[in-house]
Motif scaffolding. Sequence first.
Motif, PDB file in Angstrom:
ATOM      1  N   PHE A   1       0.835  -1.211   0.000  1.00 38.39           N
ATOM      2  CA  PHE A   1       0.000   0.000   0.000  1.00 38.39           C
ATOM      3  C   PHE A   1       0.871   1.263   0.000  1.00 38.39           C
ATOM      4  O   PHE A   1       0.616   2.208  -0.763  1.00 38.39           O
ATOM      5  CB  PHE A   1      -0.916  -0.012   1.225  1.00 38.39           C
ATOM      6  N   ILE A   2       1.909   1.289   0.833  1.00 41.87           N
ATOM      7  CA  ILE A   2       2.822   2.435   0.874  1.00 41.87           C
ATOM      8  C   ILE A   2       3.525   2.614  -0.475  1.00 41.87           C
ATOM      9  O   ILE A   2       3.633   3.731  -1.002  1.00 41.87           O
ATOM     10  CB  ILE A   2       3.864   2.275   2.001  1.00 41.87           C
TER      11      ILE A   2
ATOM     12  N   TYR B   1       4.286   5.611  -5.612  1.00 42.81           N
ATOM     13  CA  TYR B   1       4.764   5.458  -6.978  1.00 42.81           C
ATOM     14  C   TYR B   1       3.677   5.200  -8.021  1.00 42.81           C
ATOM     15  O   TYR B   1       3.972   5.170  -9.220  1.00 42.81           O
ATOM     16  CB  TYR B   1       5.800   4.324  -7.051  1.00 42.81           C
ATOM     17  N   SER B   2       2.440   5.004  -7.613  1.00 38.17           N
ATOM     18  CA  SER B   2       1.371   4.774  -8.577  1.00 38.17           C
ATOM     19  C   SER B   2       1.061   6.057  -9.351  1.00 38.17           C
ATOM     20  O   SER B   2       1.105   7.157  -8.795  1.00 38.17           O
ATOM     21  CB  SER B   2       0.105   4.281  -7.876  1.00 38.17           C
ATOM     22  N   ASN B   3       0.727   5.928 -10.629  1.00 41.17           N
ATOM     23  CA  ASN B   3       0.350   7.085 -11.439  1.00 41.17           C
ATOM     24  C   ASN B   3      -1.022   7.622 -11.055  1.00 41.17           C
ATOM     25  O   ASN B   3      -1.321   8.788 -11.322  1.00 41.17           O
ATOM     26  CB  ASN B   3       0.356   6.710 -12.932  1.00 41.17           C
ATOM     27  N   ASN B   4      -1.843   6.769 -10.459  1.00 43.65           N
ATOM     28  CA  ASN B   4      -3.195   7.188 -10.075  1.00 43.65           C
ATOM     29  C   ASN B   4      -3.553   6.555  -8.734  1.00 43.65           C
ATOM     30  O   ASN B   4      -4.432   5.699  -8.645  1.00 43.65           O
ATOM     31  CB  ASN B   4      -4.205   6.767 -11.158  1.00 43.65           C
ATOM     32  N   PRO B   5      -2.888   6.959  -7.638  1.00 42.30           N
ATOM     33  CA  PRO B   5      -3.127   6.320  -6.340  1.00 42.30           C
ATOM     34  C   PRO B   5      -4.536   6.607  -5.820  1.00 42.30           C
ATOM     35  O   PRO B   5      -5.060   7.710  -6.015  1.00 42.30           O
ATOM     36  CB  PRO B   5      -2.073   6.966  -5.435  1.00 42.30           C
ATOM     37  N   ILE B   6      -5.134   5.622  -5.184  1.00 43.57           N
ATOM     38  CA  ILE B   6      -6.468   5.847  -4.633  1.00 43.57           C
ATOM     39  C   ILE B   6      -6.404   6.567  -3.290  1.00 43.57           C
ATOM     40  O   ILE B   6      -7.384   7.155  -2.842  1.00 43.57           O
ATOM     41  CB  ILE B   6      -7.245   4.516  -4.477  1.00 43.57           C
TER      42      ILE B   6
END
Length: 531
Positions: A260-261, A266-271
């Motif tokens: 999750f961290i 680093y996600s392009n579209n983190p929730i």
Amino acid sequence: MTTSVSDLPDAGAQPGQQSTRRKFLVFTIMAFGMFMALIDIQIVAASLNDVQAGLSAGPDEVSWVQTAYLIAELIMIPFSAFLAQAISTRWLFSVSAAFFTLFSIGCGMAWNIESMIVLRALQGFAGGAMVPTVFAVGFVLFEGKQRAMVPAILGMTAVLAPTLGPTVGGLVTFYLDWRWIFFINVLPGLLICVGAALLIDVDRPDLSMLRRIDWLHFVAMALALGCFEYVLEEGPRKDWFSDSGIVIAAWVSIVSFGLFIERSLYSNNPIVSLVPFRDRTFSIACLLNLVIGFGLYSSTYLVPVFLGRVRGFDSLEIGTTVFVVGIGQLVSTIIAARASEKVDRRLIISVGFLGLALSLWLTSRVTSNWGFDELLVPQVARGLFLMLCIVPSVNMALSSFQGVELRQASGLFNLMRNLGGAIGIATVNTWLQDDARTQGLRLSESLGAKAVAAQELMGQLALKIAADTPDSSHAFLMAQGILGRLVGREALTLAFGDVFRLMAMMFVVALLLVPLCKVPPAAPGTAEDDK
């Protein structure tokens, strides 16, 4: 952090230009939705015995009626900021209220404990979106002195709802039936659903976000929070890590949290965005909110348990005993709101934490004959000082954010309070069980040290029982049973006192965090309104 709402891609609605009447109507609808979602966490607390009997469930199973709701709500609260951006605040709130109402009907019609647990989880997931959304909208709609009332009203709602839950649930169960603690959500839920759809207009949807959901991020968050709550709930009953299921759940939670961290960063579209934690004051306010949630939910949980297990109160008696906390909260809401405009918020929260510690210490003097009269002063004091903790912490956490970051910060801040409650209930349960065993052993040792006096007492009890029971050996066994229950009751009472004392110490220690907070800048429009 200073981006204006109108500059954001999802903010085409210009909420600041709405009439004051409409703003307050929108805020009232959303605050009531939040109240409905939060009161349902504890509404079953005083009625668990009735639910257990009605669904032919075991004591371990029925506890999941509360836990399933809390786990699902924990998962939705941080996710709500993403959904509000994607489908707009209006439709998120309206759809959440609609599904919350639908699943409330399902809970009232549950046919066994398994169906109840599933439906309570769905109800909690739907209701969780209404909790942080109203905080963000309140700070967007109002400015200046009007904005100062937002944390006071929402703080009171956040504290009053779980406090009144056992009272409302007890009254409804006593006069109607336990199923009606769910059916009473139907009418207000429908009104909130319709009102939200017609009146909320604070942003515009960005439906393209739904096509870019990072599902791995969502699953990691759900597993981390869900397994963590499972460990907390089942740990005390299964002797923690001596049980293989607890060990597996703990490892899944740790690994999922790490993932999750990683996706948050680093996600392009983190929730869920962790950007608000860059603000030191926000981070410390979240830690303080974690402690507040621990104290709020644990004390709300412990007092009904004491009244039921030690005093033998029914759901109505429990409800009418604990409702006085709400009176203290109502009185202190206005005080906290006015003080937050003129007094350093760090000073207010320090007074609140010290006062709450005092109220918990007063409760720690509990004896096995305490009832409404003896609990009155500690409970009213707890209600008074809780608001002095909640209001400044909300202000410190959210007043420096706007737009998208405000939504994200609101979700994280509210998550910390409910997470503190989940940790608190599991922790105090463990403390209570362990300390009750320790106190029972000490009392047994004391009786052994005074064996002559104990035997005399046993003999006197046996003689009294023998008047109704001709068999002397049976009378002696009954006398042993009475003495055993007496020792168990007093050991449990001493354990309750120790738990409240530990909680008081925790609030005193938490005061060390307060000086680390910065004084937040004045909200936009405050100076203008004060002229």
